[in-house]
Structure formats: C-alpha cells, structure tokens
Design a protein around this motif. Structure first.
Motif, PDB file in Angstrom:
ATOM      1  N   LYS A  66      54.960 -23.139  39.473  1.00 12.57           N
ATOM      2  CA  LYS A  66      54.633 -22.547  40.775  1.00 12.57           C
ATOM      3  C   LYS A  66      53.248 -21.918  40.757  1.00 12.57           C
ATOM      4  N   LYS A  67      52.953 -21.169  39.684  1.00 10.89           N
ATOM      5  CA  LYS A  67      51.657 -20.503  39.584  1.00 10.89           C
ATOM      6  C   LYS A  67      50.528 -21.529  39.496  1.00 10.89           C
ATOM      7  N   LYS A  68      50.738 -22.561  38.705  1.00 15.97           N
ATOM      8  CA  LYS A  68      49.733 -23.609  38.531  1.00 15.97           C
ATOM      9  C   LYS A  68      49.364 -24.220  39.885  1.00 15.97           C
ATOM     10  N   PHE A  69      50.378 -24.606  40.654  1.00 15.92           N
ATOM     11  CA  PHE A  69      50.109 -25.230  41.952  1.00 15.92           C
ATOM     12  C   PHE A  69      49.593 -24.231  42.985  1.00 15.92           C
ATOM     13  N   ARG A  70      50.065 -22.986  42.911  1.00 16.63           N
ATOM     14  CA  ARG A  70      49.578 -21.967  43.838  1.00 16.63           C
ATOM     15  C   ARG A  70      48.072 -21.774  43.636  1.00 16.63           C
ATOM     16  N   ASP A  71      47.656 -21.639  42.370  1.00 20.54           N
ATOM     17  CA  ASP A  71      46.231 -21.453  42.058  1.00 20.54           C
ATOM     18  C   ASP A  71      45.416 -22.677  42.459  1.00 20.54           C
ATOM     19  N   MET A  72      45.906 -23.863  42.116  1.00 17.14           N
ATOM     20  CA  MET A  72      45.184 -25.105  42.404  1.00 17.14           C
ATOM     21  C   MET A  72      45.051 -25.339  43.913  1.00 17.14           C
ATOM     22  N   CYS A  73      46.142 -25.152  44.650  1.00 19.31           N
ATOM     23  CA  CYS A  73      46.115 -25.393  46.091  1.00 19.31           C
ATOM     24  C   CYS A  73      45.262 -24.369  46.820  1.00 19.31           C
ATOM     25  N   THR A  74      45.226 -23.150  46.310  1.00 18.40           N
ATOM     26  CA  THR A  74      44.360 -22.130  46.889  1.00 18.40           C
ATOM     27  C   THR A  74      42.900 -22.525  46.688  1.00 18.40           C
ATOM     28  N   TYR A  75      42.566 -22.941  45.481  1.00 11.04           N
ATOM     29  CA  TYR A  75      41.197 -23.336  45.142  1.00 11.04           C
ATOM     30  C   TYR A  75      40.730 -24.538  45.963  1.00 11.04           C
ATOM     31  N   TYR A  76      41.600 -25.545  46.075  1.00 11.04           N
ATOM     32  CA  TYR A  76      41.226 -26.778  46.790  1.00 11.04           C
ATOM     33  C   TYR A  76      41.580 -26.738  48.282  1.00 11.04           C
ATOM     34  N   GLU A  77      42.104 -25.584  48.735  1.00 12.18           N
ATOM     35  CA  GLU A  77      42.451 -25.369  50.140  1.00 12.18           C
ATOM     36  C   GLU A  77      43.429 -26.425  50.673  1.00 12.18           C
ATOM     37  N   VAL A  78      44.503 -26.621  49.922  1.00  9.26           N
ATOM     38  CA  VAL A  78      45.570 -27.543  50.332  1.00  9.26           C
ATOM     39  C   VAL A  78      46.806 -26.705  50.670  1.00  9.26           C
ATOM     40  N   PRO A  79      47.410 -26.931  51.852  1.00 10.88           N
ATOM     41  CA  PRO A  79      48.628 -26.168  52.193  1.00 10.88           C
ATOM     42  C   PRO A  79      49.716 -26.403  51.154  1.00 10.88           C
ATOM     43  N   LEU A  80      50.389 -25.319  50.768  1.00 13.33           N
ATOM     44  CA  LEU A  80      51.432 -25.375  49.741  1.00 13.33           C
ATOM     45  C   LEU A  80      52.697 -24.711  50.258  1.00 13.33           C
ATOM     46  N   TYR A  81      53.815 -25.372  50.046  1.00 13.57           N
ATOM     47  CA  TYR A  81      55.115 -24.812  50.413  1.00 13.57           C
ATOM     48  C   TYR A  81      56.051 -24.885  49.223  1.00 13.57           C
ATOM     49  N   PHE A  82      56.880 -23.840  49.095  1.00 11.88           N
ATOM     50  CA  PHE A  82      57.947 -23.843  48.098  1.00 11.88           C
ATOM     51  C   PHE A  82      59.219 -24.135  48.885  1.00 11.88           C
ATOM     52  N   PHE A  83      59.841 -25.274  48.582  1.00 10.32           N
ATOM     53  CA  PHE A  83      60.959 -25.726  49.415  1.00 10.32           C
ATOM     54  C   PHE A  83      61.954 -26.543  48.590  1.00 10.32           C
ATOM     55  N   GLY A  84      63.234 -26.294  48.813  1.00 12.37           N
ATOM     56  CA  GLY A  84      64.299 -27.128  48.258  1.00 12.37           C
ATOM     57  C   GLY A  84      64.486 -27.037  46.755  1.00 12.37           C
ATOM     58  N   GLU A  85      65.460 -27.787  46.289  1.00 14.48           N
ATOM     59  CA  GLU A  85      65.757 -27.853  44.861  1.00 14.48           C
ATOM     60  C   GLU A  85      65.241 -29.172  44.307  1.00 14.48           C
ATOM     61  N   LYS A  86      64.977 -29.192  43.013  1.00 16.98           N
ATOM     62  CA  LYS A  86      64.419 -30.388  42.368  1.00 16.98           C
ATOM     63  C   LYS A  86      65.253 -31.638  42.647  1.00 16.98           C
ATOM     64  N   GLU A  87      66.580 -31.505  42.521  1.00 15.27           N
ATOM     65  CA  GLU A  87      67.465 -32.651  42.711  1.00 15.27           C
ATOM     66  C   GLU A  87      67.399 -33.166  44.148  1.00 15.27           C
ATOM     67  N   THR A  88      67.399 -32.241  45.121  1.00 15.06           N
ATOM     68  CA  THR A  88      67.401 -32.635  46.530  1.00 15.06           C
ATOM     69  C   THR A  88      66.068 -33.259  46.927  1.00 15.06           C
ATOM     70  N   LEU A  89      64.977 -32.701  46.433  1.00 17.27           N
ATOM     71  CA  LEU A  89      63.661 -33.290  46.705  1.00 17.27           C
ATOM     72  C   LEU A  89      63.582 -34.697  46.113  1.00 17.27           C
ATOM     73  N   GLY A  90      64.031 -34.824  44.885  1.00 16.41           N
ATOM     74  CA  GLY A  90      64.033 -36.129  44.228  1.00 16.41           C
ATOM     75  C   GLY A  90      64.883 -37.127  44.987  1.00 16.41           C
ATOM     76  N   HIS A  91      66.063 -36.686  45.400  1.00 15.18           N
ATOM     77  CA  HIS A  91      66.984 -37.547  46.132  1.00 15.18           C
ATOM     78  C   HIS A  91      66.342 -38.043  47.432  1.00 15.18           C
ATOM     79  N   ALA A  92      65.629 -37.166  48.128  1.00 13.49           N
ATOM     80  CA  ALA A  92      64.963 -37.526  49.388  1.00 13.49           C
ATOM     81  C   ALA A  92      63.928 -38.633  49.161  1.00 13.49           C
ATOM     82  N   MET A  93      63.382 -38.689  47.939  1.00 12.85           N
ATOM     83  CA  MET A  93      62.370 -39.694  47.601  1.00 12.85           C
ATOM     84  C   MET A  93      62.965 -40.912  46.904  1.00 12.85           C
ATOM     85  N   GLY A  94      64.284 -40.897  46.706  1.00 18.92           N
ATOM     86  CA  GLY A  94      64.920 -42.006  46.014  1.00 18.92           C
ATOM     87  C   GLY A  94      64.700 -41.949  44.510  1.00 18.92           C
ATOM     88  N   LYS A  95      64.422 -40.770  44.001  1.00 18.15           N
ATOM     89  CA  LYS A  95      64.210 -40.576  42.560  1.00 18.15           C
ATOM     90  C   LYS A  95      65.310 -39.653  42.032  1.00 18.15           C
TER      91      LYS A  95
END
Length: 107
Positions: free
Chosen positions: A51-80
């Motif tokens: 979380k910290k890694k992506f928070r820092d990176m997305c802040t630096y590169y000005e990319v919107p970041l959201y913390f959402f869902g569980e790993k399994e559910t996100l993966g399932h939504a992508m067919g992974k």
C-alpha cells in the motif's frame, strides 16, 4: 456485496476483456512509471508495504489511487486467481471505474 461493488467489479471485468487493464505489482509499477496508468486500484487486504509503495508512487506520478476490495475478489473480477494491484490503461474505463468507486465510498 453491495450493488455498487458489483458494478465496480463488472467494470473491472469489462476493462480486462477489452485489454485495458494490467495487474500484478511489477506490471502496475511499469504502467505507472511509463505514464500509461490512468487509475490504480490496490486491494484493501494488500500488505502495508505494498500500500505504501503504491501510495508513494501514485502521488509522485499523479495517478489516482484507490484501496478497494479483497485480493481474491479483485482477481476473480479479472478472471485470475488473486491480485493485490491493478492499473486501468484507458481513460474512459478509468473514469467509469472511478465513478463506481466514488459511489461506493459515498455509502
């Protein structure tokens, strides 16, 4: 799971089918640094380090970041199996998914 969450996962699935999504820590990091990521989603169940890694990176590169869902559910939504992070590579999908996420947060 609420209806708004279902809609978010559906949009993630559509973006995946359209080839406008990348997932996995290295691929997402590359997309952000290459300026291709329009939106980054990191699982709420990801490690604090991730979380910290992506928070820092997305802040630096000005990319919107959201913390959402569980790993399994996100993966399932992508067919992974499971995914802790994903990047949306298309502005239209990014806006649509962000709208779903905002509706979810507003509850």
């Amino acid at each position: 799971m609420s209806l708004a969450q279902n809609k978010t996962y559906s949009m993630i699935g559509l973006a995946m089918k359209a080839g406008k999504l990348t997932s996995g820590e290295f691929a997402v990091e590359h997309a952000v640094k290459a300026g291709k990521a329009m939106l980054v989603i990191v699982s709420e169940t990801a490690s604090e380090n991730t979380k910290k890694k992506f928070r820092d990176m997305c802040t630096y590169y000005e990319v919107p970041l959201y913390f959402f869902g569980e790993k399994e559910t996100l993966g399932h939504a992508m067919g992974k199996e499971f995914r802790a992070s994903l990047a949306v590579l298309d502005e239209g999908f990014a806006k649509a998914i962000e709208k779903c996420l905002m509706n979810e947060k507003g509850r």
